[in-house]
Write an enzyme that holds these catalytic residues in place. Structure first.
Site, PDB file in Angstrom:
ATOM      1  CE1 TYR A  68       6.766  12.336  28.461  1.00 37.80           C
ATOM      2  CE2 TYR A  68       6.713  14.642  28.479  1.00 37.80           C
ATOM      3  CZ  TYR A  68       6.001  13.328  28.242  1.00 37.80           C
ATOM      4  OH  TYR A  68       4.742  13.320  28.243  1.00 37.80           O
ATOM      5  CE  LYS A  86      -4.271  18.705  28.738  1.00 40.12           C
ATOM      6  NZ  LYS A  86      -3.610  18.571  30.115  1.00 40.12           N
ATOM      7  CG  HIS A 145       3.976  20.156  27.987  1.00 42.39           C
ATOM      8  ND1 HIS A 145       5.055  19.218  28.140  1.00 42.39           N
ATOM      9  CD2 HIS A 145       2.832  19.410  27.855  1.00 42.39           C
ATOM     10  CE1 HIS A 145       4.456  18.251  28.266  1.00 42.39           C
ATOM     11  NE2 HIS A 145       3.211  18.263  28.056  1.00 42.39           N
ATOM     12  CG  HIS A 170      -1.098  10.780  27.485  1.00 41.51           C
ATOM     13  ND1 HIS A 170      -1.855  11.704  26.828  1.00 41.51           N
ATOM     14  CD2 HIS A 170      -0.632  11.160  28.590  1.00 41.51           C
ATOM     15  CE1 HIS A 170      -1.466  12.762  27.457  1.00 41.51           C
ATOM     16  NE2 HIS A 170      -0.662  12.718  28.231  1.00 41.51           N
ATOM     17  NE  ARG A 194      -2.492  17.927  25.822  1.00 37.67           N
ATOM     18  CZ  ARG A 194      -1.959  18.812  25.476  1.00 37.67           C
ATOM     19  NH1 ARG A 194      -2.373  19.374  24.218  1.00 37.67           N
ATOM     20  NH2 ARG A 194      -1.392  19.491  26.332  1.00 37.67           N
ATOM     21  NE  ARG A 251       0.671  14.890  25.273  1.00 38.75           N
ATOM     22  CZ  ARG A 251       0.880  16.274  24.738  1.00 38.75           C
ATOM     23  NH1 ARG A 251       0.955  16.234  23.608  1.00 38.75           N
ATOM     24  NH2 ARG A 251       1.089  17.118  25.562  1.00 38.75           N
TER      25      ARG A 251
END
Length: 295
Positions: free
Chosen positions: A276, A171, A267, A241, A147, A244
């Protein structure tokens, strides 16, 4: 048709809605009324049932209306029947428990493999510090899928050349390790050589720095990505992004395990990564239509 005069007065003079907005409400109400009239002929507003509204919604979707448009129409009708209920013109609101269609989440935007090759191999960045750094930023995004915040927060100490892995903090301060190959190692070593030669004073511990030695910031990285990606692609979105997304899509296109891609991206759930797979399937459908004689 359904009675609307008192309702439009309410919208115009009590809610102070514009005439254009009120006209849209009336259009939506009459559209439902016309549909039900075709089914039942003469009818009263109190005869409208939830299943009739649901059938009307399905009819709209089959005609090509988007979920967003249908939900907007439902919002108009909810306001209308709430008004009728408050004024005693109906005993129940047929839309009270009715849910609108779910909006489709847009598929991630990504660059084609050929576009990435052009971006990293053909675009001229220059041999100075900023040129080498800018190319390194683009390659880092594409090679690791990290990210924007993770790239900015990257320190020299987070890159382990012995184990060939990068430690990133994602995150909720969750850390993960991303492996890298010899090609990325070569690019990083070149960048560090140029950086350490040209940026000697007041340099922070950050891996990516500005000419003054300070850590990169989000706006600057976004501008670098946008400037260079626009040279090889016509995508409207040219954000970090997108790179990414490109990393994840190309990994799956080359038969990477879904669970492995999930871990690389950081994730929480594999369901997030599965978007995806939808992207790659859409690309397969597009290729089929373009190439197959009966596609």
């Amino acid at each position: 048709m359904l009675p609307v005069d008192s309702f439009t007065d309410y919208l115009l003079y009590e809610r102070n809605y514009s005439k254009k907005t009120v006209d849209n409400y009336v259009t939506d109400i009459n559209q439902l009324g016309g549909y039900i009239e075709q089914l039942l002929g003469e009818f009263e507003v109190s005869q409208v049932k939830a299943e009739q509204v649901r059938d009307w919604m399905m009819s709209l979707m089959s005609q090509g209306y988007s979920a967003s448009t249908v939900n907007t129409k439902l919002s108009s009708l909810r306001t209308y029947f709430h008004f009728l209920l408050l004024n005693g013109q109906v005993k129940t609101n047929p839309l009270a428990l009715l849910s609108g269609p779910k909006k489709k989440k847009p598929l991630p935007t990504f660059l084609k493999e050929s576009e990435m090759n052009r971006l990293l191999d053909d675009v001229q960045y220059g041999d100075n510090f900023e040129g080498v750094r800018n190319r390194m930023i683009l390659e880092m995004f594409y090679a690791t899928g990290m990210r924007l915040s993770e790239l900015i927060g990257l320190d020299d100490a987070h890159v382990d050349f012995f184990l060939h892995q990068i430690r990133v903090t994602g995150k909720r301060n969750k850390q993960r390790f991303i492996p890298f190959d010899a090609e990325l190692e070569k690019s990083m070593m070149l960048y560090l050589e140029v950086r350490d030669l040209q940026i000697r004073e007041n340099r922070e511990s950050a891996f990516f720095v500005r000419k003054n030695g300070k850590r990169m910031y989000a706006g600057l990285v976004r501008n670098i990505v946008k400037k260079h990606v626009s040279l090889v692609s016509t995508l409207k979105k040219n954000s970090p992004h997108v790179l990414r997304h490109t990393f994840a899509t190309q990994m799956l296109n080359h038969e990477a395990d879904l669970e492995a891609v999930k871990e690389l991206l950081g994730h929480e759930s594999v369901a997030t990564t599965q978007v995806y797979t939808h992207t790659t399937f859409e690309e397969l459908k597009k290729a089929y239509k373009q190439s197959h004689p009966r596609g």
